[in-house]
Scaffold this motif. Structure first.
Motif, PDB file in Angstrom:
ATOM      1  N   LEU A  81     -10.216 -43.211   7.319  1.00 24.50           N
ATOM      2  CA  LEU A  81      -8.845 -43.381   6.836  1.00 24.50           C
ATOM      3  C   LEU A  81      -8.690 -42.731   5.462  1.00 24.50           C
ATOM      4  O   LEU A  81      -9.647 -42.637   4.688  1.00 24.50           O
TER       5      LEU A  81
ATOM      6  N   ARG B  10      -4.659 -43.254   0.854  1.00 25.26           N
ATOM      7  CA  ARG B  10      -3.270 -43.724   0.936  1.00 25.26           C
ATOM      8  C   ARG B  10      -3.096 -44.744   2.064  1.00 25.26           C
ATOM      9  O   ARG B  10      -2.441 -45.771   1.889  1.00 25.26           O
ATOM     10  N   GLN B  11      -3.691 -44.466   3.218  1.00 24.80           N
ATOM     11  CA  GLN B  11      -3.590 -45.410   4.331  1.00 24.80           C
ATOM     12  C   GLN B  11      -4.225 -46.750   3.994  1.00 24.80           C
ATOM     13  O   GLN B  11      -3.673 -47.810   4.306  1.00 24.80           O
TER      14      GLN B  11
ATOM     15  N   ARG C 239      -2.001 -48.670   1.555  1.00 26.81           N
ATOM     16  CA  ARG C 239      -0.833 -49.256   2.221  1.00 26.81           C
ATOM     17  C   ARG C 239      -1.225 -50.473   3.044  1.00 26.81           C
ATOM     18  O   ARG C 239      -0.479 -51.461   3.102  1.00 26.81           O
TER      19      ARG C 239
ATOM     20  N   ASP D 286       0.915 -48.880   7.580  1.00 29.31           N
ATOM     21  CA  ASP D 286       0.913 -48.018   8.764  1.00 29.31           C
ATOM     22  C   ASP D 286      -0.453 -47.976   9.435  1.00 29.31           C
ATOM     23  O   ASP D 286      -0.735 -47.101  10.250  1.00 29.31           O
ATOM     24  N   VAL D 287      -1.323 -48.909   9.086  1.00 33.12           N
ATOM     25  CA  VAL D 287      -2.662 -48.957   9.675  1.00 33.12           C
ATOM     26  C   VAL D 287      -2.884 -50.319  10.314  1.00 33.12           C
ATOM     27  O   VAL D 287      -2.678 -51.356   9.684  1.00 33.12           O
TER      28      VAL D 287
END
Length: 391
Positions: A122, A125-126, A129, A178-179
């Motif tokens: 990943l 940023r992921q 978040r 978003d993960v």
């Protein structure tokens, strides 16, 4: 560009670089450069051996960076010369990365972040978040973790139990941003299970699958929590349940019981019951007895109280709770309460018909809750009981 392929190859490539002598931070930087070059160069045609290509390019980038830095020349003398181009070794170096990222010198939060970055592939940023923190904060956390493990050498086997704890921490974060961290944890645990033959790895994978199977039924349309007893079992994922039960049965057959296998056995008993009323609570109590023996965890003992209350009635559950309180004198003197202890007491008093006490305890539990959805759920239960008491 097949980003999923690059993501799946990256951990193995990173593991090879580390095994060859690159420190973790430098290896990760070299890998990122190789991945960027793949993104730029592969659209015209994927190489026959993508992993070998990444290893070759990343190793060149590492050597270039090492030679360019005079302060690193001594380390350059220790590294092997670049191998001849060709297929990457079949050895799965990803397993080494699991142990590296779960190194005991790291804090749990850093171990989780590094695992998601290095093994999960990943982006920073992921991960930021997913954990609802600024990207700069997560970047600093990952950088510190990389520096911490850069000097670690693997001259003895890693601790499987530590790796499993990290993966379970990832799984319990669930979904945010978003993960989907629960799905990511299952993917990583599958990968670990393919690399190492260990009954507790299988137990954790079974536990994750069985819990994840109930995910769709855990929340109401308004986002509120739905307790297990009230869930629509028709929404449970029967394919995941069947897979989880099959993996668990194979692990239990090896007669090397561990805490994740015991937890998975409890989850399997819940999944096996057509209705909440048909749950085999006496057997669940027996499994909690095994878990207490294995872990002696206060949280496990509290969960056992709930099971006793279901198997033998709320009065028996309250008696078990009183015994647990007696064994934890610090909490009884007003110390920090065991998480969910007050909510358990409220539930048992509600089942015993003492609605006023239950309402008061639900309100108290809501005040203690750190999760917003759980706080809202407990507040609603308190309000419902208070409304019943006025009629």
């Amino acid at each position: 560009m097949d980003e999923a392929l690059l993501r799946s190859l990256a951990p193995g490539v990173l593991g090879i670089l580390v095994r060859r002598g690159a420190d973790f931070a430098a290896a990760e930087d070299a890998l990122q450069e190789a991945l960027a070059e793949a993104v730029r160069g592969w659209p015209d045609g994927r190489p026959q051996d993508p992993k070998g290509w990444l290893v070759t390019v990343a190793w060149r980038r590492f050597l270039d960076a090492t030679r360019a830095d005079a302060a690193r020349r001594r380390r350059e003398d220790r590294v092997a010369e670049e191998p001849a181009p060709g297929p990457a070794r079949a050895l799965d170096d990803t397993l080494q990365l699991y142990f590296l990222c779960a190194h005991p010198s790291l804090t749990p939060s850093s171990a989780v972040a590094l695992t998601l970055r290095a093994v999960g592939g990943l982006t920073t940023r992921q991960i930021a978040r997913a954990y609802l923190v600024p990207e700069a904060t997560m970047a600093q956390r990952i950088s510190r973790a990389k520096r911490t493990v850069s000097g670690v050498r693997f001259d003895r086997p890693g601790d499987v139990a530590t790796v499993l704890r990290v993966l379970y921490l990832v799984f319990n974060e669930g979904y945010s941003g978003d993960v989907d961290l629960a799905a990511e944890a299952i993917r990583l645990t599958r990968q670990l299970a393919a690399a190492i033959d260990h009954p507790e790895v299988a137990g954790l994978l079974a536990l994750m699958l069985l819990h994840h199977a109930r995910r769709a039924a855990r929340t109401a349309p308004d986002g509120g929590l739905v307790p297990l007893a009230e869930q629509d079992r028709g929404r449970w994922d029967t394919v995941s349940i069947a897979e989880g039960v099959g993996i668990l049965q194979s692990a239990l057959a090896r007669d090397r019981l561990g805490e994740y296998q015991a937890q998975a056995a409890i989850a399997a008993l819940h999944a096996d019951a057509p209705t909440a009323e048909e749950t085999d609570w006496p057997q669940i109590v027996e499994w909690y007895d095994e878990l207490v023996r294995l872990t002696d965890s206060p949280v496990v003992r509290l969960n056992r109280v709930v099971a006793v209350g279901e198997a033998d009635g709320p009065r028996a559950g309250l008696a078990a709770l009183a015994a647990l309180d007696a064994a934890s004198p610090a909490a009884a003197r007003g110390g920090r309460p065991l998480p969910r202890r007050t909510a358990v007491a409220a539930y048992l008093h509600e089942r015993d018909g003492d609605l006023a006490t239950a309402a008061r305890l639900y309100a108290e539990a809501a005040h203690q809750a750190t999760d917003l959805a759980e706080r809202d759920h407990l507040t609603r239960r308190a309000a419902r009981l208070n409304a019943r008491g006025r009629h």
